[in-house]
Design an enzyme around this catalytic site. Structure first.
Site, PDB file in Angstrom:
ATOM      1  N   PRO A   1       0.814  -1.221   0.000  1.00 52.69           N
ATOM      2  CG  PRO A   1      -0.049  -1.037   2.158  1.00 52.69           C
ATOM      3  CD  PRO A   1       0.702  -1.965   1.258  1.00 52.69           C
TER       4      PRO A   1
ATOM      5  CD  GLU B   1       0.941  -4.995  11.644  1.00 56.48           C
ATOM      6  OE1 GLU B   1       0.929  -3.889  11.070  1.00 56.48           O
ATOM      7  OE2 GLU B   1      -0.085  -5.546  12.059  1.00 56.48           O
TER       8      GLU B   1
ATOM      9  NE  ARG C   1      -8.386  -7.121 -19.673  1.00 60.01           N
ATOM     10  CZ  ARG C   1      -9.513  -7.663 -20.103  1.00 60.01           C
ATOM     11  NH1 ARG C   1      -9.896  -8.827 -19.681  1.00 60.01           N
ATOM     12  NH2 ARG C   1     -10.273  -7.015 -20.960  1.00 60.01           N
TER      13      ARG C   1
ATOM     14  CG  ASP D   1     -10.804  -3.675 -21.815  1.00 56.67           C
ATOM     15  OD1 ASP D   1     -11.995  -3.849 -22.094  1.00 56.67           O
ATOM     16  OD2 ASP D   1     -10.019  -4.591 -21.527  1.00 56.67           O
TER      17      ASP D   1
HETATM   18  N1  SAM Z   1       1.436  -2.449   7.741  1.00 54.95           N
HETATM   19  C1  SAM Z   1       1.401  -2.295   6.307  1.00 54.95           C
HETATM   20  C2  SAM Z   1       1.185  -0.828   5.967  1.00 54.95           C
HETATM   21  O1  SAM Z   1       0.365  -0.194   6.601  1.00 54.95           O
HETATM   22  O2  SAM Z   1       1.810  -0.338   4.995  1.00 54.95           O
HETATM   23  C3  SAM Z   1       0.276  -3.083   5.687  1.00 54.95           C
HETATM   24  C4  SAM Z   1       0.475  -4.554   5.774  1.00 54.95           C
HETATM   25  S1  SAM Z   1      -0.781  -5.443   4.924  1.00 54.95           S
HETATM   26  C5  SAM Z   1      -1.816  -5.946   6.232  1.00 54.95           C
HETATM   27  C6  SAM Z   1       0.019  -6.921   4.438  1.00 54.95           C
HETATM   28  C7  SAM Z   1       0.503  -6.951   3.007  1.00 54.95           C
HETATM   29  O3  SAM Z   1      -0.619  -6.810   2.132  1.00 54.95           O
HETATM   30  C8  SAM Z   1       1.456  -5.869   2.571  1.00 54.95           C
HETATM   31  O4  SAM Z   1       2.771  -6.142   2.954  1.00 54.95           O
HETATM   32  C9  SAM Z   1       1.276  -5.897   1.074  1.00 54.95           C
HETATM   33  O5  SAM Z   1       2.052  -6.909   0.461  1.00 54.95           O
HETATM   34  C10 SAM Z   1      -0.194  -6.239   0.919  1.00 54.95           C
HETATM   35  N2  SAM Z   1      -1.038  -5.064   0.641  1.00 54.95           N
HETATM   36  C11 SAM Z   1      -1.883  -4.454   1.496  1.00 54.95           C
HETATM   37  N3  SAM Z   1      -2.501  -3.408   0.922  1.00 54.95           N
HETATM   38  C12 SAM Z   1      -2.049  -3.356  -0.359  1.00 54.95           C
HETATM   39  C13 SAM Z   1      -2.307  -2.486  -1.450  1.00 54.95           C
HETATM   40  N4  SAM Z   1      -3.130  -1.455  -1.362  1.00 54.95           N
HETATM   41  N5  SAM Z   1      -1.659  -2.738  -2.619  1.00 54.95           N
HETATM   42  C14 SAM Z   1      -0.810  -3.765  -2.741  1.00 54.95           C
HETATM   43  N6  SAM Z   1      -0.518  -4.625  -1.718  1.00 54.95           N
HETATM   44  C15 SAM Z   1      -1.121  -4.419  -0.551  1.00 54.95           C
END
Ligand code: SAM
Length: 253
Positions: A89, A116, A154, A169
């Site tokens: 994220p 986390e 795709r 698309d």
């Molecule tokens: N503590 C982290 C933070 O707030 O940045 C979030 C951890 S999340 C619970 C666990 C994993 O989900 C991340 O390490 C990532 O690989 C994935 N993830 C969560 N949100 C994402 C997003 N918006 N885009 C891509 N991967 C995501």
């Protein structure tokens, strides 16, 4: 195109990616998909992949060593050079343009976090790019990796039945897609627009362009601002806006 996915939940990737459009691409050999589970690169009896965060606080953190070893195993599995893409994220937001760029590569390693996240030192040492689905948090990187695999697949030649369907698309030409209709011709008091029934391909194409421009103007004006519309497109959009405003005043009366 080859995807190597580093994940604690390989079954999620395998089950979803072997279904539908991506599944067919795997079957046809257009896409090669391999998963690498850090748990298989642990050396203790409990096959530990996570531990408590230094400094305290909630949750667990994925450990450096098993993730590092899984990435090295994936890298060594083929002589092709490859970038490690971390789904997170905190990354830059994925767009159709970025996905299009991925589709021109021959191989990508997709790294999925859980808990986390992953020990920061691993990210610093091994990650080349960090991409996000959007400004929200999901429980693991697997769904994000699947989004990348699907969106890239795709775009690959010979994946979609009609090679034009991806080209039309939303976002491909910078616009949203035009509306689609199928049988029956009338339902719940609503008709299919006459032009689509008339069989005049020139008129249909023009109507679709006008709708795509109009929808983008209504829903994502920010996209329109980035485009350099040609004369015909400007005329069609102006017509759409006039007709839209006329309909609005009619409903107000
Ligand atoms: N503590 C982290 C933070 O707030 O940045 C979030 C951890 S999340 C619970 C666990 C994993 O989900 C991340 O390490 C990532 O690989 C994935 N993830 C969560 N949100 C994402 C997003 N918006 N885009 C891509 N991967 C995501």
């Amino acid at each position: 195109m080859r995807f190597d996915v580093i994940t604690l939940f390989p079954e999620m990737i395998d089950n979803a990616a072997r279904t539908g459009v991506t599944g067919k691409a795997v079957e046809k050999g257009i896409v090669e998909l391999k998963t690498w589970n850090p748990r298989n690169y642990t050396h203790d009896n409990h096959r530990t992949v996570d531990d408590r965060p230094y400094g305290g606080g909630p949750g667990m953190v994925m450990k450096y060593e098993p993730v590092f070893d899984a990435i090295q195993a994936a890298k060594k599995d083929s002589a092709q050079s490859v970038s490690v893409v971390f789904l997170s994220p905190q990354g830059r937001q994925l767009t159709q343009q970025i996905v299009g760029g991925f589709s021109e590569r021959s191989r990508i390693i997709l790294l999925c976090g859980r808990y986390e996240g992953i020990d920061e030192r691993l990210l610093e040492a091994e990650v080349d790019e960090e991409w996000s689905l959007g400004d929200y948090v999901i429980s693991g990187g697997e769904l994000a990796a699947l989004v990348v695999i699907d969106a890239v697949t795709r775009l690959l030649p010979d994946v979609l039945g009609d090679k034009n369907s991806a080209q039309q698309d939303s976002y491909m030409g910078g616009l949203l897609d035009y509306p689609h209709y199928t049988r029956p011709e009338q339902i719940a008091g609503q008709n299919v627009p006459d032009v689509l029934l008339g069989g005049n391909h020139g008129q249909i194409e023009e109507w679709r362009m006008k709708q795509a421009l109009g929808r983008t103007w209504m829903r994502r004006n920010d996209l329109l601002e980035r485009l350099d519309l040609n004369d015909k497109q400007q005329r069609l959009l102006a017509e759409f806006i006039t007709e839209f405003k006329f309909r609005q005043t009619e409903t107000e009366d």
